[in-house]
Design a protein around this motif. Structure first.
Motif, PDB file in Angstrom:
ATOM      1  N   MET A 161      -7.654   0.945   6.760  1.00 26.26           N
ATOM      2  CA  MET A 161      -6.248   1.023   6.924  1.00 26.26           C
ATOM      3  C   MET A 161      -5.770   0.595   8.190  1.00 26.26           C
ATOM      4  SD  MET A 161      -5.281   1.857   3.896  1.00 26.26           S
ATOM      5  CE  MET A 161      -3.806   2.771   3.555  1.00 26.26           C
ATOM      6  N   ILE A 192       0.792  -1.193   0.094  1.00 23.54           N
ATOM      7  CA  ILE A 192      -0.029   0.067  -0.154  1.00 23.54           C
ATOM      8  C   ILE A 192       0.947   1.356   0.018  1.00 23.54           C
ATOM      9  CG2 ILE A 192      -1.662   1.394   1.349  1.00 23.54           C
ATOM     10  CD1 ILE A 192      -2.977  -1.333   2.617  1.00 23.54           C
ATOM     11  N   TYR A 231      -3.244  -2.007   7.399  1.00 22.04           N
ATOM     12  CA  TYR A 231      -2.022  -1.271   7.132  1.00 22.04           C
ATOM     13  C   TYR A 231      -1.168  -0.915   8.504  1.00 22.04           C
ATOM     14  CZ  TYR A 231       0.940   2.630   5.399  1.00 22.04           C
ATOM     15  OH  TYR A 231       1.951   3.307   4.886  1.00 22.04           O
TER      16      TYR A 231
END
Ligand code: SF4
Ligand code: SF4
Length: 328
Positions: free
Chosen positions: A289, A206, A293
């Motif tokens: 996210m 990402i 992430y």
């Protein structure tokens, strides 16, 4: 080696266990489903093997046994406060590998995430042992194989229902005395699912462009901000605080923590009225996210355990797997 027991014999062991443990499992709650005349499968304390629902995914996860939807942190008067008594009994939870792995993620947030530990969570968490439930074919929208959460060795007891019998593997020495006098009469090791019905491609690289991507706009027009995806998620750990003042003496009350949802209006609102995320696209971006992430950056693995509950519960058919496949 392990045991093949008649249900009655297993229930006798369960009765002994319940003297020292509170035992929780997915159970059917009659008439409590989202639609009229439907039932809910969710976690409850059990007395008998027959109450356990093995063939359906629970709508809510096992997290609510330790991280409760509503919890009193302390009671207060004008001059002093008092914490509620800690439940002293140990806890056994029937759980699938994804939900056991979800507890590992909650531990990171509540216990391992800096100098301060969440003592309320930790006190209960230290009492927990898991009874492993296997998944067989899995359920629609699960993707635990992709997230690597289809396996676990963090269990005290494996319990496998077979026609009219219960098969058990006792892994934790503390539970062995409950099986004293019984012959170990079968070979048994856990069977973990190796292929889900759908295998999403997880994001690998990402980059920052994704923060401004137009892909989030779809969620602004589609998502209603109901928050159901957060409340069913076994890894969502956000909460808010509420002070409750008693009616007959407004100087006394209690401070509660209550589950919060990053998808609901007001979650990021500050004193003065400023809010960091003003539309559902921005809220979806934050949630996704966080799961795929920033948690990974901090702890080295994805927060999401691929249980598929958020896809299953969303009234707008918003799918986290379809979303993450667009991220890189
Ligand atoms: S984000 Fe969805 S699939 Fe992932 S753990 Fe939470 S509820 Fe399960
Ligand atoms: S369940 Fe669906 S509609 Fe509700 S907040 Fe989550 S993504 Fe939005």
């Amino acid at each position: 080696m392990g045991y093949r027991l008649e249900i009655e014999a297993f229930n006798a062991i369960l009765g002994d266990l319940r003297r020292n443990f509170r035992v929780y499992a997915p159970v059917k709650m009659k008439g409590k489903g989202a639609f009229a005349g439907t039932d809910l499968v969710a976690y409850g304390e059990i007395n008998k093997f027959e109450e356990i629902v093995f063939n359906q995914r629970s709508a809510y996860s096992a997290k609510e046994i330790v991280f409760k939807p509503v919890e009193t942190m302390f009671y207060f008067t004008e001059n002093e406060y008092q914490q509620p008594a800690v439940q002293s009994q140990n806890i056994l939870i029937f759980a699938r590998p994804c939900d056991i792995n979800a507890y590992k993620r909650l531990d990171e947030i509540f216990i391992n995430n800096g100098p301060f530990k969440d003592s309320s969570y930790q006190q209960q968490r230290e009492k927990v042992k898991f009874i492993l439930m296997e998944c067989g074919e899995g359920f629609d929208s699960c993707f635990c194989v992709a997230t690597g959460t289809n396996v676990t060795d963090d269990y005290a007891l494996l319990v496998r229902p077979t026609a009219g019998f219960v098969q058990c593997q006792v892994k934790d020495p503390e539970l062995k005395p409950y099986f004293n006098g019984l012959n170990e009469n079968i070979e048994i090791t856990p069977r973990f699912i190796e292929k889900n019905q759908y295998t999403p491609r997880l994001p690998q690289n990402i980059n920052n462009d994704v923060f401004n991507s137009p892909l989030w706009q779809e969620y602004t027009s589609r998502c209603t901000g109901c928050g159901r995806c957060n409340f069913v998620c076994p890894t969502c750990s956000c909460f808010t605080m509420q002070d409750i003042f008693y009616r007959d003496n407004e100087n006394c009350g209690e401070r509660r923590r209550v589950w919060a949802s990053c998808m609901v209006d007001g979650f990021s609102e500050m004193a003065g009225g400023h809010a960091f995320r003003n539309n559902q696209g921005e809220r979806m971006r934050f949630k996704v996210m966080h799961k795929f992430y920033d948690f990974h950056k901090r702890f080295g693995y994805h927060m999401c355990v691929g249980c598929g509950r958020c896809d299953h519960i969303c009234p707008e058919y918003i799918s986290i797997t379809k979303c993450i496949e667009k991220l890189d």
